[in-house]
Scaffold this active site. Structure first.
Site, PDB file in Angstrom:
ATOM      1  N   SER A 147      41.475  32.939  49.717  1.00 45.19           N
ATOM      2  CA  SER A 147      42.824  32.896  49.316  1.00 45.19           C
ATOM      3  C   SER A 147      43.703  33.724  49.232  1.00 45.19           C
ATOM      4  CB  SER A 147      42.416  33.152  47.229  1.00 45.19           C
ATOM      5  OG  SER A 147      43.950  33.671  46.871  1.00 45.19           O
ATOM      6  N   TYR A 160      38.783  36.005  39.634  1.00 40.54           N
ATOM      7  CA  TYR A 160      39.097  34.525  40.305  1.00 40.54           C
ATOM      8  C   TYR A 160      39.378  35.173  42.000  1.00 40.54           C
ATOM      9  CZ  TYR A 160      42.067  31.275  43.648  1.00 40.54           C
ATOM     10  OH  TYR A 160      42.289  30.304  44.490  1.00 40.54           O
TER      11      TYR A 160
END
Length: 254
Positions: A147, A160
């Site tokens: 990401s 995350y």
């Protein structure tokens, strides 16, 4: 088209979103694709049906990730389905796409949320790769979906972000370890992509404009934008690329 003919691919979390896009593209290029799902069997079957409808080959496998024995269960299902389809045992392309995400800053994140995030996003890929290496042929491909949060600060998604940072490091370390077998290991780092995950944020014109503004192209990414890069990394054209984190964010945050 056809560059992956004769290859077998496994894409985790490919019932929807980015994973579905990757599964469809690899199948378009000729691979037999294992469409993995954790809970949404219906969506996984829809992905496999869409692949078959386009002339490709796919089968579904279900296994919850982030729980004890997940990698063993995943590959037990994978091996069984390969045999059922009369395919040769083994694997050529492994895409670790499945992930979970809890929002929250460090002062609100719970231990349960943190543990679940790490279990699904880091521990599961680690052991899926471990078990997968018994099946991945020399010259194979491992692609981890990370990401943009590992290159820019996102305090509201700290757990995350930490998990995806771990995945980036796993990629780098494995690339050196597996080079002697000709196996490449690379990471794709998407930015905002229009999927079910971002549906709530793109429900209004204002929300869509805010996400589009991150990219220099002033649009939100599409699953195909990520899938095309995955197809390149899965192909022989990427044979001299390993240990890399490929930014696929449309120039976000430049």
């Amino acid at each position: 088209m056809g560059d992956l003919k004769g290859k077998t691919a496994l894409v985790t979390g490919s019932s929807r979103g980015i994973g579905r896009g990757i599964a469809q593209r690899l199948a378009d290029d000729g691979a037999l694709v294992a469409v993995h799902y954790g809970t949404n069997e219906k969506a996984a079957k829809e992905t496999a049906e869409s692949i078959a409808g386009a002339g490709g080959q796919a089968f579904t496998i279900g296994a919850e990730l982030g729980v004890p024995g997940d990698a063993e269960a995943l590959f037990a299902a994978f091996d069984a389905e390969l045999a059922a389809h009369g395919a040769e045992p083994g694997l050529d392309i492994l895409v670790n796409n499945a992930a979970t995400r809890f929002s929250g800053r460090i002062d609100t994140a719970t231990e349960e949320e943190f543990d679940r995030t790490i279990a699904v996003n880091v521990k599961a890929p680690f052991f899926i790769i471990q078990h997968g290496l018994r099946r991945i042929r020399d010259g194979g491909r491992i692609i981890n979906i990370s990401s943009a949060v590992t290159s820019t600060a996102h305090p509201s998604s700290i757990a995350y972000s930490v998990s995806k940072g771990g995945l980036d490091t796993l990629t780098l370390t494995l690339a050196k370890d597996l080079g002697e077998r000709g196996i490449t290991v690379n990471t794709i780092a998407p930015g905002w992509v229009e999927t079910h995950v971002t549906a709530a944020r793109t429900a209004t014109p204002e929300g869509r404009a805010a996400l589009a503004a991150y990219s220099v192209f002033n649009r939100i990414g599409r699953p195909a934008d990520i899938a095309d890069v995955a197809a390149f990394l899965a192909s022989d054209d990427s044979r001299w690329i390993t240990g890399q984190r490929i930014d696929v964010t449309g120039g976000s945050m430049l």
